[in-house]
Scaffold this motif. Structure first.
Motif, short mmCIF file in Angstrom:
data_model
loop_
_atom_site.label_atom_id
_atom_site.label_comp_id
_atom_site.label_asym_id
_atom_site.label_seq_id
_atom_site.Cartn_x
_atom_site.Cartn_y
_atom_site.Cartn_z
N ARG A 261 49.09 -81.90 21.82
CA ARG A 261 48.32 -81.34 20.71
C ARG A 261 47.00 -82.02 20.41
NH1 ARG A 261 52.57 -83.45 16.09
NH2 ARG A 261 53.99 -82.02 17.11
N ALA A 262 46.61 -82.99 21.22
CA ALA A 262 45.43 -83.74 20.84
C ALA A 262 44.14 -82.98 21.13
CB ALA A 262 45.40 -85.07 21.55
N ASP A 263 43.18 -83.30 20.33
CA ASP A 263 41.86 -82.72 20.50
C ASP A 263 41.07 -83.54 21.53
OD1 ASP A 263 39.55 -81.40 20.21
OD2 ASP A 263 39.00 -82.32 18.29
N GLU A 264 40.49 -82.83 22.49
CA GLU A 264 39.78 -83.54 23.55
C GLU A 264 38.59 -84.32 23.01
OE1 GLU A 264 39.12 -81.22 27.05
OE2 GLU A 264 37.39 -82.42 27.64
N LYS A 265 37.92 -83.72 22.06
CA LYS A 265 36.75 -84.40 21.49
C LYS A 265 37.13 -85.74 20.89
CE LYS A 265 34.36 -80.16 20.20
NZ LYS A 265 34.18 -79.27 19.04
N GLU A 266 38.22 -85.71 20.14
CA GLU A 266 38.67 -86.95 19.52
C GLU A 266 38.94 -88.02 20.56
OE1 GLU A 266 41.42 -87.18 15.73
OE2 GLU A 266 41.73 -85.27 16.76
N LEU A 267 39.61 -87.60 21.62
CA LEU A 267 39.92 -88.55 22.68
C LEU A 267 38.66 -89.14 23.30
CD1 LEU A 267 42.94 -86.76 24.40
CD2 LEU A 267 42.95 -89.01 23.30
N LEU A 268 37.70 -88.27 23.50
CA LEU A 268 36.45 -88.74 24.12
C LEU A 268 35.73 -89.73 23.21
CD1 LEU A 268 35.19 -85.48 25.85
CD2 LEU A 268 36.16 -87.52 26.90
N LYS A 269 35.85 -89.46 21.92
CA LYS A 269 35.23 -90.38 20.97
C LYS A 269 35.89 -91.76 21.06
CE LYS A 269 35.43 -89.63 16.42
NZ LYS A 269 35.31 -88.74 15.24
N LEU A 270 37.21 -91.73 21.13
CA LEU A 270 37.94 -92.99 21.26
C LEU A 270 37.53 -93.69 22.55
CD1 LEU A 270 41.55 -92.09 20.07
CD2 LEU A 270 39.72 -93.23 18.82
N LYS A 271 37.38 -92.89 23.58
CA LYS A 271 37.03 -93.48 24.87
C LYS A 271 35.71 -94.24 24.79
CE LYS A 271 36.33 -92.27 29.73
NZ LYS A 271 36.07 -91.17 30.68
N SER A 272 34.74 -93.62 24.17
CA SER A 272 33.44 -94.28 24.07
C SER A 272 33.55 -95.55 23.23
CB SER A 272 32.41 -93.32 23.49
OG SER A 272 32.76 -92.99 22.17
N LEU A 273 34.40 -95.51 22.22
CA LEU A 273 34.59 -96.71 21.41
C LEU A 273 35.20 -97.84 22.23
CD1 LEU A 273 35.84 -95.31 17.98
CD2 LEU A 273 33.69 -96.47 18.44
#
Lengths: 207, 207
Positions: free
Chosen positions: B113-125
């Motif tokens: 159920r995760a949002d891809e955008k959110e994940l990408l944001k975490l990735k950049s962090l």
DNA sequence: GAGATGGGTGTGGTCTGACCACTAAAAACA
DNA sequence: TGTTTTTAGTGGTCAGACCACACCCATCTC
């Protein structure tokens, strides 16, 4: 000066005492009066600590006899919490989802390490109607050999039961299918049977 | 005559009172003295009930002010139970296993159920070293949107940290791999990366 | 001698009254 | 009006007093 409340300090002391003397279920702890003297606190403070632990199900008191360590497993407190708390719908959904997730974890554990003989024994019991789904899961959880996780599951089950959901009728066939799948160590079939048993049409493929 | 202990009766009464007046988190409940009068019991008995509920985390008391309903949902009771229980080596292993299992459950939830955008944001962090693995899992758990389960996880993490295990050094590459796998919704890769991150050579293929 | 009886002692269960420490609101003051 | 002081209310703790109950053991009864 005394930032921490006395009764909390007593709880702490008791914990240390239990640990130091290696007290186990059924063992007796010092009387309220003795604790009061030994810790230099009022008896009422001791009682506050003991009553709290009692409500938690950690100790048991018998008038005229004393206070005893209890078998932690059956904690009626959870029931209390359940009726006390679970108000909003989201919380209920969380309980259901969490319980399902954990039960599936147990299935994984059993798939990985269970003894086939044991499973077959359970199967015959189910076939003879000497074991319903609830009892079966209890066995399963025990089989997984993780006390902590089993405790969490028990608590969740209590929560779950306090939700007063409409009970799905016991489906023996699904249960037998589940056992069969476990014996065969077929993961996919196992979860399929589980979903069927729990009526999880919502849970499609990911779970 | 009075089979049920007074303090338990008071707990019951309080529950009814809270329910009847529809008291919610933050609301004040009557003072100890008033309860004592209203229920015709001694103040010490009232206190025993309140202290028990306090230890359960259901109420909060502030000297000079009063007693207030608390946000129930977090049950610190389990924490207490834990510190009482975690004694032997097997228990420690249970903690580790359980924590891992639950974290993998979260991974499944996020996969689903995760949002891809959110994940990408975490990735950049993570890439910018503004987020370590611990903080990342906190985010992940939040993303899964199951408050109860997240509370259980938090408690487990506390247990885990109290075990004083030799800490595996933070492996940023594994973490990035994990995030990548989540974005790609690749279950196998996800768990592979997780095992790598947690140094789970023991966990072979089943988990 | 074997069994029943009944205090004695220790335990939890409860209540009362007394302080203390602290908070917030009312009252007095400037 | 704004500040300070007082006061009333609240939780925190203690000490002491009873009660109800369980258990042990000396005593009594047969």
């Amino acid at each position: 000066m005394t930032n921490t409340k006395v009764y909390l300090e007593i709880v702490k002391q008791l914990r240390a005492m239990i640990s130091a003397d290696d007290l186990k279920s059924g063992d007796k702890i010092p009387s309220e009066r003795e604790l009061s003297e030994r810790l230099n606190v009022g008896r009422s403070s001791v009682r506050e600590a003991l009553r709290a632990l009692e409500l938690l199900g950690l100790i048991e008191t018998r008038r005229g006899e004393g206070t005893f360590i209890r078998d932690f497993r059956g904690n009626q407190l959870v029931q209390l919490l359940g009726t006390f708390i679970l108000q909003d719908e989201k919380a209920k959904l969380d309980v259901i989802e969490t319980k399902n997730l954990i039960e599936m974890d147990f299935l994984r554990l059993v798939l990985d390490r269970a003894d086939e003989k044991e499973l077959l024994k359970l199967k015959s019991l189910v076939e003879a109607d000497q074991l319903n789904d609830d009892q079966f899961f209890n066995q399963l959880v025990e089989m997984a050999d993780n006390y902590l996780f089993s405790r969490i599951w028990l608590i969740l089950k209590d929560y779950y039961n306090s939700l007063n959901l409409s009970k799905a009728e016991y489906n023996r066939n699904s249960l037998l299918l589940l056992i069969e799948a476990l014996v065969e160590k077929d993961e996919e079939k196992t979860f399929s049977a589980y979903r069927q048993l729990r009526n999880l049409s919502i849970f499609t493929d990911k779970y």
